[in-house]
Motif scaffolding. Sequence first.
Motif, PDB file in Angstrom:
ATOM      1  N   LEU A 132      43.697  45.720  46.178  1.00  0.00           N
ATOM      2  CA  LEU A 132      43.007  45.058  45.069  1.00  0.00           C
ATOM      3  C   LEU A 132      43.696  43.723  44.802  1.00  0.00           C
ATOM      4  O   LEU A 132      44.933  43.649  44.806  1.00  0.00           O
ATOM      5  CB  LEU A 132      43.099  45.894  43.792  1.00  0.00           C
ATOM      6  N   ARG A 133      42.936  42.669  44.589  1.00  0.00           N
ATOM      7  CA  ARG A 133      43.497  41.396  44.103  1.00  0.00           C
ATOM      8  C   ARG A 133      43.545  41.537  42.592  1.00  0.00           C
ATOM      9  O   ARG A 133      42.523  41.694  41.932  1.00  0.00           O
ATOM     10  CB  ARG A 133      42.614  40.224  44.486  1.00  0.00           C
ATOM     11  N   VAL A 134      44.750  41.538  42.026  1.00  0.00           N
ATOM     12  CA  VAL A 134      44.925  41.770  40.597  1.00  0.00           C
ATOM     13  C   VAL A 134      45.547  40.538  39.947  1.00  0.00           C
ATOM     14  O   VAL A 134      46.503  39.959  40.471  1.00  0.00           O
ATOM     15  CB  VAL A 134      45.827  43.009  40.344  1.00  0.00           C
ATOM     16  N   VAL A 135      44.975  40.150  38.809  1.00  0.00           N
ATOM     17  CA  VAL A 135      45.540  39.062  38.015  1.00  0.00           C
ATOM     18  C   VAL A 135      45.651  39.518  36.560  1.00  0.00           C
ATOM     19  O   VAL A 135      44.857  40.328  36.091  1.00  0.00           O
ATOM     20  CB  VAL A 135      44.694  37.767  38.079  1.00  0.00           C
ATOM     21  N   TYR A 150      49.166  35.896  39.071  1.00  0.00           N
ATOM     22  CA  TYR A 150      48.818  36.706  40.247  1.00  0.00           C
ATOM     23  C   TYR A 150      49.821  37.837  40.395  1.00  0.00           C
ATOM     24  O   TYR A 150      51.029  37.615  40.384  1.00  0.00           O
ATOM     25  CB  TYR A 150      48.778  35.819  41.491  1.00  0.00           C
ATOM     26  N   CYS A 151      49.321  39.065  40.562  1.00  0.00           N
ATOM     27  CA  CYS A 151      50.155  40.264  40.465  1.00  0.00           C
ATOM     28  C   CYS A 151      50.358  41.022  41.774  1.00  0.00           C
ATOM     29  O   CYS A 151      50.927  42.111  41.754  1.00  0.00           O
ATOM     30  CB  CYS A 151      49.537  41.213  39.435  1.00  0.00           C
ATOM     31  N   ASN A 152      49.922  40.466  42.895  1.00  0.00           N
ATOM     32  CA  ASN A 152      50.074  41.176  44.163  1.00  0.00           C
ATOM     33  C   ASN A 152      51.360  40.759  44.871  1.00  0.00           C
ATOM     34  O   ASN A 152      51.488  39.604  45.271  1.00  0.00           O
ATOM     35  CB  ASN A 152      48.887  40.906  45.089  1.00  0.00           C
ATOM     36  N   PRO A 153      52.316  41.688  45.068  1.00  0.00           N
ATOM     37  CA  PRO A 153      53.554  41.346  45.769  1.00  0.00           C
ATOM     38  C   PRO A 153      53.306  40.938  47.219  1.00  0.00           C
ATOM     39  O   PRO A 153      54.072  40.185  47.796  1.00  0.00           O
ATOM     40  CB  PRO A 153      54.378  42.628  45.712  1.00  0.00           C
TER      41      PRO A 153
END
Length: 172
Positions: free
Chosen positions: A143-146, A89-92
């Motif tokens: 954006l939810r980024v993975v 998961y890439c969202n801080p």
Amino acid sequence: FPSHDIGGYSNRKKMYTHWNQVWKNSKRARENVEEHLPEPAKAVWDHLARTHMRGMVMIGGYANAYQLGSEGYVHRDSKDPNDRTVVVYCNPEWSPDWGGETVFIDKNGDTVRAVSPRWARAVMFPSNWLHAARPVTRECHVLRVVAVFKCRVPTAEGLEQSHGSQESDQNA
């Protein structure tokens, strides 16, 4: 991950699919694709390869992005029970009110586990497990980024090389 280029649709057969940027996919050939990773995905994979994915061969990698109105769908990444998928998961910033969980589905169609997006959290699972990303809510303003890494167990020859490097690391 590049916010200016979120790639194309993940699945053109689905009306409300998410965005997908494929770095490299060799699932059919099952060849190592590590050298095709962009930064910072390469740094993430290098860490995983030294720790949780030691000895595994990366056969695919990509980023997925979800916005309001885009949805994941229930699927398997591979039929091979020895393959593994890692979702990072890439969202801080993330709130539980925003949804976006990764859910795992049993043979009866029931959700048996949900993993909430959290900065730098990684979930590894057998690639033949049914799973899906749930949509983000209207409250979500990002954006939810993975980052997703698809891996396979190496051949017997590769295992021997991997065990040799583990011994070298321990003796260093």
